[in-house]
Design an enzyme around this catalytic site. Structure first.
Site, mmCIF file in Angstrom:
data_model
loop_
_atom_site.group_PDB
_atom_site.id
_atom_site.type_symbol
_atom_site.label_atom_id
_atom_site.label_comp_id
_atom_site.label_asym_id
_atom_site.label_seq_id
_atom_site.Cartn_x
_atom_site.Cartn_y
_atom_site.Cartn_z
ATOM 1 N N THR A 43 30.742 34.183 44.731
ATOM 2 C CA THR A 43 30.935 33.447 46.235
ATOM 3 C C THR A 43 30.090 32.528 46.270
ATOM 4 O O THR A 43 30.717 31.341 46.727
ATOM 5 C CB THR A 43 30.589 34.570 47.132
ATOM 6 O OG1 THR A 43 31.098 35.832 46.803
ATOM 7 C CG2 THR A 43 31.027 33.999 48.506
ATOM 8 N N TYR A 132 31.607 44.768 42.915
ATOM 9 C CA TYR A 132 30.876 43.759 43.771
ATOM 10 C C TYR A 132 31.444 44.053 45.346
ATOM 11 O O TYR A 132 32.805 43.772 45.399
ATOM 12 C CB TYR A 132 31.343 42.390 43.451
ATOM 13 C CG TYR A 132 30.464 41.394 44.799
ATOM 14 C CD1 TYR A 132 29.856 41.465 45.484
ATOM 15 C CD2 TYR A 132 30.911 39.815 44.510
ATOM 16 C CE1 TYR A 132 29.444 40.721 46.563
ATOM 17 C CE2 TYR A 132 30.760 39.032 45.235
ATOM 18 C CZ TYR A 132 29.883 39.383 46.275
ATOM 19 O OH TYR A 132 29.395 38.470 47.337
ATOM 20 N N LYS A 160 27.050 45.372 42.736
ATOM 21 C CA LYS A 160 26.091 44.605 43.555
ATOM 22 C C LYS A 160 26.883 44.976 45.028
ATOM 23 O O LYS A 160 28.049 44.760 45.227
ATOM 24 C CB LYS A 160 26.566 42.974 43.377
ATOM 25 C CG LYS A 160 25.903 42.007 44.540
ATOM 26 C CD LYS A 160 26.666 40.616 44.414
ATOM 27 C CE LYS A 160 26.210 39.700 45.333
ATOM 28 N NZ LYS A 160 26.646 38.423 45.257
#
Length: 292
Positions: A43, A132, A160
């Protein structure tokens, strides 16, 4: 497998294009600063505004510059399963050590769809994958029961988690059982608490700006020096917050530009921090002992 301070690397731009020289220098700085691994084109790397060709080129460059000195966890997410598989295949082909795959965004799959998405990636590519979960951006939330089922797959090695719920660390551990499963925080302000709950480290925005200080906090915690880790974290907390005082990665790129490491350029629809945000970032850098 993965632990400690792991920067979610910015992708520097110059004259509208990826600044390869600046990116290579940032990778060298991270390794010298003690970062445990590297995440290109997550990101913070502005993956949503990179072309597929740029995405692949940045992953390839990161692997080449790192040259095996630290693991590379390539960002490889998409809201199209076939595209995510393609990006994970590319990551493997160029020598990345793992892939970071975000939950599909915008199309809002349910838990069955999320599980099927990650199972398809697991089945298609023999490369370690970190899930994620960032519901604040994707809208969908990968729930602990789904995570536990995915953790049984051979290529799903960890997560994550940027849900903001540190209780997820214990929930995941309780549900996953004896399977080796790496839990990494996706939020810098929660990293120390996340590790206290059993997490292994943090995929960090702040580490772009302060790799050595972030690495020192993680090293202190791993050495059992909780007081030392807390003291370092108190120096960093204002910087953690400042990294999101304007849309990310604008603040991180501004801070790096103040250090002469890259241009502050971001791609629309992200814009550079305004004057008030820049003052906040400057003050936070000073509190952390980081000066241009």
């Amino acid at each position: 497998m993965f632990h400690g301070s792991i920067p979610a690397l910015v992708t520097p731009f110059k004259n509208g294009a990826v600044d390869r020289d600046a990116f290579a220098s940032l990778v060298e700085r991270q390794i010298a600063g003690g970062s445990s691994a590297l995440v290109p084109v997550g990101t913070t790397g502005e993956t949503s505004t990179l072309s597929i060709e740029e995405h692949k080129a940045v992953v390839t460059l990161c692997v080449e510059v790192a040259a095996g000195r630290v693991p590379v966890i390539a960002g490889a997410g998409s809201n199209a399963t076939d595209e995510a598989i393609h990006l994970v295949q590319h990551a493997k082909a160029v020598g990345a050590d793992a892939a970071l795959v975000v939950c599909p965004y915008y199309n809002r799959p349910d838990q069955a769809g999320l599980e099927a998405h990650f199972r398809a990636i697991n089945d298609a590519v023999a490369l370690p994958v970190l899930l994620y979960n960032v519901p604040g951006r994707t809208i969908v939330d990968l729930l602990p029961a789904t995570v536990a089922r995915l953790a049984q797959l051979p290529n799903i090695v960890g997560i994550k988690d940027a849900s903001g719920d540190v209780a997820r660390v214990s929930q995941h551990a309780a549900l996953v059982g004896d399977a080796q499963f790496v839990q990494l925080s996706g939020e810098d302000p929660n990293a120390l608490g996340h590790m206290a709950m059993g997490g292994a480290g943090c995929i960090s925005v702040t580490a772009n700006v302060a790799p050595d200080i972030c690495a020192a906090m993680h090293a202190a915690f791993r050495a059992g020096d909780l007081a030392g880790a807390r003291a370092i974290e108190r120096k960093l907390i204002a910087l953690h917050k400042a990294m999101f005082c304007a849309p990310s990665p604008g603040p991180a790129k501004y801070a790096l530009s103040r250090l002469g490491l890259c241009q502050p350029d971001v791609r629309l629809p992200i814009t550079e921090p305004d004057a008030a945000a820049c003052e906040t970032i400057d003050a936070a850098m000073a509190l952390a002992g980081i000066r241009p």
